[in-house]
Motif scaffolding. Structure first.
Motif, short mmCIF file in Angstrom:
data_model
loop_
_atom_site.label_atom_id
_atom_site.label_comp_id
_atom_site.label_asym_id
_atom_site.label_seq_id
_atom_site.Cartn_x
_atom_site.Cartn_y
_atom_site.Cartn_z
N VAL A 64 29.01 -52.85 15.54
CA VAL A 64 27.77 -53.32 14.90
C VAL A 64 27.92 -53.28 13.39
N GLU A 67 30.20 -56.16 12.23
CA GLU A 67 29.58 -57.49 12.29
C GLU A 67 28.48 -57.66 11.24
N LEU A 68 27.66 -56.64 11.05
CA LEU A 68 26.60 -56.75 10.03
C LEU A 68 27.18 -56.76 8.62
N TYR A 89 22.69 -61.86 13.83
CA TYR A 89 23.24 -60.98 14.87
C TYR A 89 22.55 -61.24 16.20
N HIS A 93 24.33 -62.89 19.59
CA HIS A 93 24.39 -62.10 20.83
C HIS A 93 23.35 -62.54 21.85
#
Length: 184
Positions: A64, A67-68, A89, A93
């Protein structure tokens, strides 16, 4: 600003199981997020991590964070995670959500990633939390305080944050985009 070294070092940290609280506590605090740490700016990633766990789509906190870092943490996450860019995000997803800003709408949702001003709007910092309804209907708020590992319970969002301090809420729906329904 993506930093590949962050992902490698974050993967070495032992993350507690279940929902996460207390971004400034224990092993979570020194984890890297952009040019800063989870202690300073990790409330957004913790809220997203908890939302994914709630949806039954568990991921790892290092994933997480990575990706952020790529698209939702402008200026190396020095000012935290962008709420607007956090939506990327959710789209990537296939998380179904709606934006809510009123206490009544947030209270009606089963789960929500909420961004609010910690004190005076615009002139103070902001904070992300993940909240969900417990079995008794009360709201369970995760990472309410960055220096506290407890889950906090409230009857309403208005019990811990006034309406004028709410920025955005992402009401998470239990279904995911693209989910195939089984037929009998």
């Amino acid at each position: 600003m993506y930093k590949p070294k962050n992902f490698k070092s974050n993967n070495l940290v032992k993350i507690p199981e279940g929902y996460l609280n207390g971004q400034s506590c224990g092993d979570l605090a020194p984890m890297k997020y952009g040019s800063t740490t989870v202690d300073n700016a990790g409330c957004g990633p913790l809220a997203v991590y908890n939302a994914m766990l709630y949806l039954g789509k568990p991921t790892t906190l290092p994933e997480v964070l990575r990706e952020l870092e790529i698209y939702a943490a402008p200026i190396g996450a020095r000012f935290g995670t962008s709420a607007i860019l956090m939506m990327i995000y959710f789209f990537r997803h296939k998380i179904k959500f709606r934006i809510v800003r009123r206490i009544k709408k947030i209270d009606q949702s089963n789960a929500c990633v909420l961004l609010y001003w910690t004190k005076r709007p615009v002139f103070s910092g902001s904070h992300f939390v993940f909240l969900r309804k417990g079995e008794d209907g009360r709201l369970l708020v995760y990472n309410r305080y960055s220096n506290n590992r407890d889950v906090h319970e409230y009857d309403s969002v208005g019990d811990f944050v006034p309406q004028k301090r709410i920025c955005y809420g992402f009401a998470i729906k239990n279904k995911v985009f693209g989910e195939v329904k089984e037929t009998e």
